[in-house]
Design a protein around this motif. Structure first.
Motif, PDB file in Angstrom:
ATOM      1  N   ASP A  77       0.807  -1.218   0.000  1.00 38.58           N
ATOM      2  CA  ASP A  77       0.000   0.000   0.000  1.00 38.58           C
ATOM      3  C   ASP A  77       0.843   1.272   0.000  1.00 38.58           C
ATOM      4  OD1 ASP A  77       0.482  -0.995   2.839  1.00 38.58           O
ATOM      5  OD2 ASP A  77      -0.174   1.070   3.218  1.00 38.58           O
ATOM      6  N   LEU A  78       2.115   1.162   0.449  1.00 39.71           N
ATOM      7  CA  LEU A  78       2.994   2.333   0.443  1.00 39.71           C
ATOM      8  C   LEU A  78       3.197   2.885  -0.964  1.00 39.71           C
ATOM      9  CD1 LEU A  78       5.794   1.174   2.925  1.00 39.71           C
ATOM     10  CD2 LEU A  78       4.162   3.038   3.305  1.00 39.71           C
ATOM     11  N   LEU A  79       2.975   2.037  -1.962  1.00 39.56           N
ATOM     12  CA  LEU A  79       3.187   2.443  -3.342  1.00 39.56           C
ATOM     13  C   LEU A  79       1.972   3.117  -3.968  1.00 39.56           C
ATOM     14  CD1 LEU A  79       4.960  -0.842  -4.452  1.00 39.56           C
ATOM     15  CD2 LEU A  79       6.076   1.347  -4.009  1.00 39.56           C
ATOM     16  N   ASP A  80       0.853   3.139  -3.271  1.00 36.78           N
ATOM     17  CA  ASP A  80      -0.367   3.712  -3.840  1.00 36.78           C
ATOM     18  C   ASP A  80      -0.357   5.224  -3.685  1.00 36.78           C
ATOM     19  OD1 ASP A  80      -2.646   3.538  -5.287  1.00 36.78           O
ATOM     20  OD2 ASP A  80      -3.944   2.972  -3.614  1.00 36.78           O
ATOM     21  N   THR A  81       0.516   5.841  -4.446  1.00 30.50           N
ATOM     22  CA  THR A  81       0.725   7.285  -4.403  1.00 30.50           C
ATOM     23  C   THR A  81       0.272   7.907  -5.717  1.00 30.50           C
ATOM     24  OG1 THR A  81       2.983   6.916  -5.176  1.00 30.50           O
ATOM     25  CG2 THR A  81       2.659   7.102  -2.792  1.00 30.50           C
ATOM     26  N   ASP A  82       0.442   9.212  -5.841  1.00 32.68           N
ATOM     27  CA  ASP A  82       0.074   9.882  -7.094  1.00 32.68           C
ATOM     28  C   ASP A  82       1.051   9.563  -8.214  1.00 32.68           C
ATOM     29  OD1 ASP A  82      -2.248  11.270  -6.114  1.00 32.68           O
ATOM     30  OD2 ASP A  82      -0.891  12.589  -5.014  1.00 32.68           O
ATOM     31  N   ALA A  83       2.260   9.140  -7.856  1.00 33.09           N
ATOM     32  CA  ALA A  83       3.258   8.758  -8.858  1.00 33.09           C
ATOM     33  C   ALA A  83       4.291   7.841  -8.225  1.00 33.09           C
ATOM     34  CB  ALA A  83       3.948   9.995  -9.447  1.00 33.09           C
ATOM     35  N   VAL A  84       4.681   6.811  -8.958  1.00 31.06           N
ATOM     36  CA  VAL A  84       5.770   5.931  -8.535  1.00 31.06           C
ATOM     37  C   VAL A  84       6.862   5.992  -9.596  1.00 31.06           C
ATOM     38  CG1 VAL A  84       6.509   3.595  -7.976  1.00 31.06           C
ATOM     39  CG2 VAL A  84       4.230   4.350  -7.323  1.00 31.06           C
ATOM     40  N   VAL A  85       8.081   6.254  -9.157  1.00 34.68           N
ATOM     41  CA  VAL A  85       9.230   6.215 -10.068  1.00 34.68           C
ATOM     42  C   VAL A  85       9.894   4.855  -9.879  1.00 34.68           C
ATOM     43  CG1 VAL A  85      11.446   7.247 -10.693  1.00 34.68           C
ATOM     44  CG2 VAL A  85       9.545   8.710  -9.927  1.00 34.68           C
ATOM     45  N   TRP A  86       9.843   4.035 -10.929  1.00 34.07           N
ATOM     46  CA  TRP A  86      10.423   2.693 -10.876  1.00 34.07           C
ATOM     47  C   TRP A  86      11.782   2.688 -11.572  1.00 34.07           C
ATOM     48  CZ3 TRP A  86       8.819  -1.168  -7.958  1.00 34.07           C
ATOM     49  CH2 TRP A  86       7.472  -1.239  -7.562  1.00 34.07           C
ATOM     50  N   ILE A  87      12.817   2.280 -10.858  1.00 38.45           N
ATOM     51  CA  ILE A  87      14.143   2.100 -11.452  1.00 38.45           C
ATOM     52  C   ILE A  87      14.262   0.613 -11.752  1.00 38.45           C
ATOM     53  CG2 ILE A  87      16.630   2.371 -11.127  1.00 38.45           C
ATOM     54  CD1 ILE A  87      15.993   4.589  -9.102  1.00 38.45           C
ATOM     55  N   ALA A  88      14.158   0.258 -13.024  1.00 38.99           N
ATOM     56  CA  ALA A  88      13.988  -1.143 -13.421  1.00 38.99           C
ATOM     57  C   ALA A  88      15.104  -1.622 -14.332  1.00 38.99           C
ATOM     58  CB  ALA A  88      12.645  -1.310 -14.123  1.00 38.99           C
ATOM     59  N   SER A  89      15.419  -2.902 -14.235  1.00 37.08           N
ATOM     60  CA  SER A  89      16.443  -3.476 -15.117  1.00 37.08           C
ATOM     61  C   SER A  89      15.912  -3.623 -16.537  1.00 37.08           C
ATOM     62  CB  SER A  89      16.908  -4.833 -14.586  1.00 37.08           C
ATOM     63  OG  SER A  89      15.814  -5.727 -14.460  1.00 37.08           O
ATOM     64  N   ASP A  90      14.645  -3.963 -16.677  1.00 34.99           N
ATOM     65  CA  ASP A  90      13.983  -4.072 -17.979  1.00 34.99           C
ATOM     66  C   ASP A  90      12.581  -3.483 -17.809  1.00 34.99           C
ATOM     67  OD1 ASP A  90      12.483  -4.915 -20.247  1.00 34.99           O
ATOM     68  OD2 ASP A  90      13.902  -6.552 -20.581  1.00 34.99           O
ATOM     69  N   PRO A  91      12.401  -2.200 -18.104  1.00 38.32           N
ATOM     70  CA  PRO A  91      11.142  -1.527 -17.814  1.00 38.32           C
ATOM     71  C   PRO A  91       9.890  -2.245 -18.322  1.00 38.32           C
ATOM     72  CG  PRO A  91      12.786   0.087 -18.420  1.00 38.32           C
ATOM     73  CD  PRO A  91      13.412  -1.261 -18.648  1.00 38.32           C
ATOM     74  N   ALA A  92       9.894  -2.690 -19.575  1.00 38.17           N
ATOM     75  CA  ALA A  92       8.700  -3.324 -20.129  1.00 38.17           C
ATOM     76  C   ALA A  92       8.362  -4.624 -19.397  1.00 38.17           C
ATOM     77  CB  ALA A  92       8.895  -3.597 -21.613  1.00 38.17           C
ATOM     78  N   LYS A  93       9.357  -5.466 -19.190  1.00 39.90           N
ATOM     79  CA  LYS A  93       9.122  -6.745 -18.512  1.00 39.90           C
ATOM     80  C   LYS A  93       8.767  -6.537 -17.044  1.00 39.90           C
ATOM     81  CE  LYS A  93      12.018  -9.726 -21.424  1.00 39.90           C
ATOM     82  NZ  LYS A  93      13.191 -10.629 -21.450  1.00 39.90           N
ATOM     83  N   ASP A  94       9.452  -5.597 -16.387  1.00 34.41           N
ATOM     84  CA  ASP A  94       9.168  -5.350 -14.976  1.00 34.41           C
ATOM     85  C   ASP A  94       7.778  -4.772 -14.779  1.00 34.41           C
ATOM     86  OD1 ASP A  94      11.559  -6.340 -13.971  1.00 34.41           O
ATOM     87  OD2 ASP A  94      12.601  -4.443 -14.205  1.00 34.41           O
ATOM     88  N   GLU A  95       7.352  -3.905 -15.705  1.00 34.54           N
ATOM     89  CA  GLU A  95       6.004  -3.344 -15.607  1.00 34.54           C
ATOM     90  C   GLU A  95       4.957  -4.448 -15.744  1.00 34.54           C
ATOM     91  OE1 GLU A  95       3.123   0.078 -17.609  1.00 34.54           O
ATOM     92  OE2 GLU A  95       5.017  -0.460 -18.579  1.00 34.54           O
ATOM     93  N   ALA A  96       5.147  -5.323 -16.718  1.00 36.30           N
ATOM     94  CA  ALA A  96       4.194  -6.419 -16.924  1.00 36.30           C
ATOM     95  C   ALA A  96       4.133  -7.326 -15.698  1.00 36.30           C
ATOM     96  CB  ALA A  96       4.592  -7.220 -18.155  1.00 36.30           C
ATOM     97  N   LYS A  97       5.276  -7.627 -15.143  1.00 34.68           N
ATOM     98  CA  LYS A  97       5.325  -8.499 -13.959  1.00 34.68           C
ATOM     99  C   LYS A  97       4.650  -7.846 -12.759  1.00 34.68           C
ATOM    100  CE  LYS A  97       8.578 -11.108 -11.073  1.00 34.68           C
ATOM    101  NZ  LYS A  97      10.016 -11.443 -10.829  1.00 34.68           N
TER     102      LYS A  97
END
Length: 353
Positions: A266-286
């Motif tokens: 629930d800590l992530l339920d904010t107005d914006a999350v900045v994700w630092i990802a190794s593979d953005p597309a795959k990490d977003e899908a996961k």
């Protein structure tokens, strides 16, 4: 014979006194005795000595340093911004030549690229640092132990991380100003900080919706790792006007960040999350397939900014220095603006090249 010896000694003594008088007179003369004018102290000379407090006490830098080694993972940027090139830097992100990111390479000029040291997990490479013959070692953005500090102090003055913050938690403003003081350039360091803070002010004035919006920086590392309020990445959001989740530091504890349990997604339920990802597309899908995260409003409305951690832009977001910030803000601010514009249909744009 005794009288002759006494006479000889007296003559020698008189000659010595006369020679001393002539020498002193010549040294003190401002006339045409052949002595050159006294060397006038430069502005740099006048700045020293300086004493800097840190986690392990204080360190005095007696004279302007010429051979600087940066053990702090991002300290090289402040040194370069102040017009000096380190002889040694410590590699952290990017694998850049000399550990100098693209936002800072112009500051090298024609100087020799620094020797790159590596933190192998056991601390600084002591022997290699000693071989560089440093006259100043900077570890401001770092986590030196007391033993490591004492070992490095045998070779040169060491400025360790400030005690007011967690290890690796010094704000970029203080980092720049501490290093500026160590280099005898406090005024220039303050001017550099003021310049970047104007960039932040311009961004917030252009995007008033940032004020009061909630945000958080995270990475999908071994689950979900969230950065706390003392991490420089989180401070970028707060400097732009965002507010961090209320319970964030309570959950993370006295660290720059930590993995959170599934129950605290629930800590992530904010107005914006900045994700630092190794593979953005795959990490977003996961992430979106995860029942707990995928059902959050921030995910359903796609109010997320995904960065590739190994890209120059991703590295700049983690560096957070007086040199990397202008480069990073140019790319991050438009993405955050799209994320919090209130329209779920708005797609967060790709970063500027």
């Amino acid at each position: 014979m005794l009288g002759s010896l006494r006479g000889t000694r007296l003559a020698a003594a008189l000659a010595s006194v006369l020679m001393l008088f002539v020498t002193v007179a010549a040294c003190g003369s401002s006339g045409s005795s052949g002595a050159g004018p006294e060397k006038q102290p430069t502005a740099a000379d006048k700045a020293f000595p300086v004493t800097i407090a840190h986690k392990y006490g204080s360190t005095t830098v007696k004279a302007e340093p010429q051979r600087i080694v940066t053990v702090g993972l991002t300290d090289q940027d402040s040194v370069l911004a102040l017009g000096k090139v380190p002889v040694g830097t410590t590699e952290w992100l990017g694998g850049y030549k000399g550990a100098i990111g693209p936002w800072a390479t112009a500051r090298l000029g024609g100087a020799k690229v620094p020797t790159v040291l590596k933190d192998t997990g056991t601390g600084p490479q002591t022997e290699k640092i000693a071989a560089l013959r440093p006259d100043l070692i900077l570890a401001v953005y770092g986590g030196l132990t007391k033993t490591q500090y004492e070992t490095l102090s045998k070779f040169a003055p060491v400025v360790a991380q400030p005690k007011e913050y967690n290890d690796f938690g010094v704000p970029w403003q203080q980092q720049t100003e501490i290093i500026g003081k160590a280099l005898g350039q406090e005024a220039k360091a303050k001017s550099l900080v003021d310049g970047v803070e104007k960039d932040f002010k311009a961004a917030t004035e252009k995007n008033p919706e940032f004020a009061g919006a909630t945000g958080v920086v995270a990475t999908p590392y071994e689950g979900i790792f969230v950065f706390g309020s003392q991490d420089p990445r989180s401070r970028v959001l707060t400097d732009l006007g965002f507010t961090l989740p209320t319970d964030l530091d309570k959950v993370i504890g006295d660290e720059f960040g930590a993995n959170i349990s599934k129950e605290r997604t629930d800590l992530l339920d904010t107005d914006a999350v900045v994700w630092i990802a190794s593979d953005p597309a795959k990490d977003e899908a996961k992430l979106h397939k995860d029942a707990l995260y995928g059902d959050l409003k921030v995910a359903r409305q796609h109010r997320e900014v995904y960065l590739k951690e190994t890209s120059d832009y991703g590295n700049s977001v983690s560096f957070v220095t007086v040199l990397s910030l202008p480069y990073m803000l140019e790319r991050l601010v438009p993405q955050l603006a799209a994320a919090v514009d209130g329209d779920p249909a708005t797609k967060v744009p790709a970063p500027a090249s």
